[in-house]
Design an enzyme around this catalytic site. Structure first.
Site, PDB file in Angstrom:
ATOM      1  N   GLY A  12       0.835  -1.206   0.000  1.00 27.05           N
ATOM      2  CA  GLY A  12       0.000   0.000   0.000  1.00 27.05           C
ATOM      3  C   GLY A  12       0.864   1.248   0.000  1.00 27.05           C
ATOM      4  N   ASP A  13       0.215   2.395  -0.123  1.00 28.46           N
ATOM      5  CA  ASP A  13       0.903   3.693  -0.113  1.00 28.46           C
ATOM      6  C   ASP A  13       1.919   3.822  -1.253  1.00 28.46           C
ATOM      7  OD1 ASP A  13      -0.449   4.230   2.336  1.00 28.46           O
ATOM      8  OD2 ASP A  13       1.067   3.046   3.379  1.00 28.46           O
ATOM      9  N   GLU A  14       1.627   3.208  -2.381  1.00 32.97           N
ATOM     10  CA  GLU A  14       2.541   3.288  -3.529  1.00 32.97           C
ATOM     11  C   GLU A  14       2.336   4.567  -4.326  1.00 32.97           C
ATOM     12  OE1 GLU A  14       0.388   0.766  -3.174  1.00 32.97           O
ATOM     13  OE2 GLU A  14       1.522  -1.083  -2.845  1.00 32.97           O
ATOM     14  N   LYS A  16      -1.023   5.397  -5.433  1.00 28.33           N
ATOM     15  CA  LYS A  16      -2.110   5.038  -6.368  1.00 28.33           C
ATOM     16  C   LYS A  16      -2.960   6.237  -6.737  1.00 28.33           C
ATOM     17  CE  LYS A  16      -3.576   1.790  -3.585  1.00 28.33           C
ATOM     18  NZ  LYS A  16      -2.414   1.512  -2.740  1.00 28.33           N
ATOM     19  N   GLY A  40      -6.038   5.726   2.568  1.00 25.89           N
ATOM     20  CA  GLY A  40      -5.911   7.181   2.574  1.00 25.89           C
ATOM     21  C   GLY A  40      -5.320   7.579   1.240  1.00 25.89           C
ATOM     22  N   HIS A  41      -6.142   8.154   0.371  1.00 27.13           N
ATOM     23  CA  HIS A  41      -5.667   8.501  -0.965  1.00 27.13           C
ATOM     24  C   HIS A  41      -5.456  10.008  -1.074  1.00 27.13           C
ATOM     25  CE1 HIS A  41      -7.257   4.506  -2.833  1.00 27.13           C
ATOM     26  NE2 HIS A  41      -6.198   4.365  -2.088  1.00 27.13           N
ATOM     27  N   THR A  42      -4.205  10.380  -1.231  1.00 18.73           N
ATOM     28  CA  THR A  42      -3.864  11.804  -1.272  1.00 18.73           C
ATOM     29  C   THR A  42      -3.682  12.247  -2.713  1.00 18.73           C
ATOM     30  OG1 THR A  42      -2.672  11.449   0.780  1.00 18.73           O
ATOM     31  CG2 THR A  42      -2.228  13.523  -0.369  1.00 18.73           C
ATOM     32  N   GLN A 225      -4.992  -0.236  -0.632  1.00 16.56           N
ATOM     33  CA  GLN A 225      -3.910  -1.040  -0.031  1.00 16.56           C
ATOM     34  C   GLN A 225      -3.002  -1.642  -1.118  1.00 16.56           C
ATOM     35  OE1 GLN A 225      -7.338  -1.996   1.476  1.00 16.56           O
ATOM     36  NE2 GLN A 225      -6.999  -0.136   2.636  1.00 16.56           N
ATOM     37  N   THR A 240      -4.693  -6.837   5.603  1.00 20.72           N
ATOM     38  CA  THR A 240      -6.005  -6.268   5.842  1.00 20.72           C
ATOM     39  C   THR A 240      -7.042  -7.379   5.644  1.00 20.72           C
ATOM     40  OG1 THR A 240      -7.441  -4.382   5.420  1.00 20.72           O
ATOM     41  CG2 THR A 240      -6.358  -5.372   3.480  1.00 20.72           C
ATOM     42  N   ASP A 334      11.674  10.425  -7.806  1.00 17.81           N
ATOM     43  CA  ASP A 334      12.404  11.609  -7.330  1.00 17.81           C
ATOM     44  C   ASP A 334      12.884  11.473  -5.881  1.00 17.81           C
ATOM     45  OD1 ASP A 334       9.462  11.688  -7.066  1.00 17.81           O
ATOM     46  OD2 ASP A 334       9.897  13.398  -5.772  1.00 17.81           O
TER      47      ASP A 334
HETATM   48  P1  IMP Z   1      -6.690  -2.711   8.766  1.00 19.89           P
HETATM   49  O1  IMP Z   1      -6.913  -2.716   7.310  1.00 19.89           O
HETATM   50  O2  IMP Z   1      -7.013  -1.395   9.426  1.00 19.89           O
HETATM   51  O3  IMP Z   1      -7.347  -3.877   9.453  1.00 19.89           O
HETATM   52  O4  IMP Z   1      -5.112  -2.910   9.019  1.00 19.89           O
HETATM   53  C1  IMP Z   1      -4.425  -4.113   8.696  1.00 19.89           C
HETATM   54  C2  IMP Z   1      -3.036  -3.809   8.152  1.00 19.89           C
HETATM   55  O5  IMP Z   1      -3.142  -3.167   6.896  1.00 19.89           O
HETATM   56  C3  IMP Z   1      -2.210  -2.855   9.037  1.00 19.89           C
HETATM   57  O6  IMP Z   1      -0.850  -3.221   8.940  1.00 19.89           O
HETATM   58  C4  IMP Z   1      -2.417  -1.510   8.386  1.00 19.89           C
HETATM   59  O7  IMP Z   1      -1.367  -0.617   8.655  1.00 19.89           O
HETATM   60  C5  IMP Z   1      -2.440  -1.922   6.912  1.00 19.89           C
HETATM   61  N1  IMP Z   1      -3.204  -0.994   6.050  1.00 19.89           N
HETATM   62  C6  IMP Z   1      -4.531  -0.859   5.969  1.00 19.89           C
HETATM   63  N2  IMP Z   1      -4.855   0.069   5.057  1.00 19.89           N
HETATM   64  C7  IMP Z   1      -3.706   0.527   4.550  1.00 19.89           C
HETATM   65  C8  IMP Z   1      -3.408   1.473   3.522  1.00 19.89           C
HETATM   66  O8  IMP Z   1      -4.270   2.082   2.879  1.00 19.89           O
HETATM   67  N3  IMP Z   1      -2.070   1.661   3.264  1.00 19.89           N
HETATM   68  C9  IMP Z   1      -1.101   0.972   3.911  1.00 19.89           C
HETATM   69  N4  IMP Z   1      -1.348   0.078   4.863  1.00 19.89           N
HETATM   70  C10 IMP Z   1      -2.640  -0.152   5.177  1.00 19.89           C
END
Ligand code: IMP
Length: 430
Positions: A12-14, A16, A40-42, A225, A240, A334
């Site tokens: 996640g957090d690539e 997207k 969380g999509h910024t 994710q 998740t 970058d």
């Molecule tokens: P949950 O999805 O809140 O149950 O969290 C399970 C795992 O997924 C944890 O390690 C979170 O930090 C990770 N996680 C959930 N959503 C994201 C996301 O959008 N980006 C990165 N990690 C995520």
């Protein structure tokens, strides 16, 4: 544009949202199909920053239709908050934002349960976002959940909510030693207001998507994710509670696989992870901190610092395999501008034996030794680069090597900064 699914290939957090925003211009309908307010999509557009957790990030383009489909666990409070923020920012969502009647609701007791379970796990906790995601999907699977469409029948909603509330109170307080610190009647009153605001958004979104497909509209499926947080294929149990891979776009939105033309894998130029679990290329040193600061690697949902490490090609190869990726979007190149030496993990070693495959079990992943190849950095800004050829030679060599290690999947874009115009289009989708 052909119909495409966008998925994260790492944890996640690539980046997207930036690619989604970029492709939104060429799409008609943007669909979120899994996850919930844990995402969380910024998006940064014309210098303005938007962070979305529930509403598809494509919404900032005022001419597009956006759908929150059935595979999402839906947080109505968060959704309405985001709509208010959009309205304050001058963006109207009327008649272009729809929520599936089949999506399961994340309710206050799910969040309390998520927190209580995490607290009870001590050192082995997952590190969830505490947004109630796991408990909401668990209720869906055990057939006790409430769905968005249930808001139509308020008496039924109240009855089922009250029953669930009492059960959850017992589970949270007696099994997990937590607290469900909310009053049932007050919560139902608050939900009545939420329900009245929600009604105009509720729709049979599978049908809506199918009609758009029949009319040859361009569909963009927005994943949340990343592949290694996938409930089946990720680093279980540190994952998740949904399927984050491309196949989930079909079950999570109610459209058949024949509607998908492309799968775009978002690949960060290095690796990050938030939450607990194995991470072979993690850097617990100055370089890790340097990546964190340069990449602004702090969670957009929880604000937690992300763990950072070098690019891991073993992971991305597996992602290509399980997602059927047809194009790569390489992001945050970058962030590596200031390094003399950049490392790439080409494979692992387990007990002295070369290993090219990502192990299935977290306990085995903890024991792998990443084997690196070293590349020289480019030590300059990439700001003015408009095409691949404009990149400094060392940056071109780095990108080519990553691709070579990743089955030579063609690149769609290379992102060289957070703004819309800091994007190199390598080869458009056909
Ligand atoms: P949950 O999805 O809140 O149950 O969290 C399970 C795992 O997924 C944890 O390690 C979170 O930090 C990770 N996680 C959930 N959503 C994201 C996301 O959008 N980006 C990165 N990690 C995520």
């Amino acid at each position: 544009m052909p119909n495409a699914v966008i998925v994260g290939t790492q944890w996640g957090d690539e980046g997207k949202a930036k690619v989604i925003d970029y492709l939104t211009e060429r799409s008609d309908v943007i669909i979120r199909f899994q996850g919930g307010a844990n995402a969380g999509h910024t998006v940064i557009a014309e210098g303005k920053k938007f962070v979305f957790h529930m509403v598809p990030s494509g919404i900032i383009n005022p001419n597009k239709v956006c759908v929150v489909a059935n595979g999402v666990v839906f947080d109505a409070q968060q959704f309405l908050l985001e709509i208010d923020e959009l309205k304050t920012g001058g963006l109207s969502v009327e008649n272009r934002l729809y929520v599936s009647d089949l999506a399961h609701l994340v309710l206050p007791y799910h969040k309390a349960q998520d927190q209580a379970v995490e607290s009870s796990m001590g050192k082995s906790k997952i590190g969830t976002t505490c947004r109630g995601i796991g408990p909401a999907y668990a209720d869906k699977a055990s057939r006790t959940g409430l769905r968005v469409g249930d808001l139509h029948d308020w008496d039924y909603f109240c009855e089922k909510f009250s029953k669930n509330f009492e059960n959850k109170k017992q589970i949270i307080e007696q099994i997990y030693n937590g607290t469900l610190d909310i009053d049932l009647n007050t919560t139902l009153k608050e939900f009545k207001v939420i329900r009245d605001r929600m009604l105009p958004f509720i729709a049979d979104t599978s049908h809506l998507i199918f009609e758009a497909y029949r009319q040859k509209k361009a569909l963009l499926f927005e994943g949340a994710q990343g592949a290694f947080l996938d409930l089946d294929h990720g680093t279980y149990p540190f994952v998740t509670s949904s399927n984050t891979i491309s196949g989930s776009a079909c079950s999570g939105s109610g459209i058949g696989p024949g509607a998908i033309d492309h799968v775009i894998g978002i690949v960060k130029s290095y690796t990050t992870r938030v939450g607990n679990g194995p991470f072979p290329t993690e850097l617990n040193c100055e370089n890790g901190e340097k990546l964190r600061v340069a990449g602004g690697e702090f969670g957009s949902t929880t604000g937690r610092p992300r763990r950072c490490g070098w690019f891991d090609s073993v992971m991305v190869r597996k992602s290509i395999q399980i997602n059927g990726i047809t194009r790569i979007a390489l992001t945050k190149l970058d962030v590596l501008n200031d390094f003399d030496e950049i490392k790439i993990c080409t494979h692992y070693e387990i007990n002295g034996t070369k290993c090219q495959q990502f192990p299935s079990y977290s306990r085995d992943i903890e024991n792998v030794i990443p084997v690196y190849e070293s590349m020289p950095g480019w030590r300059c800004e990439l700001g003015g680069c408009k095409s691949f050829d404009d990149l400094p030679d060392n940056a071109k060599a780095y990108v080519r090597r990553l691709q070579q290690l990743c089955y030579d999947v063609p690149a769609l874009i290379i992102s060289i900064g957070p703004d819309r115009n800091e994007t190199i289009e390598v080869e458009p989708l056909q």
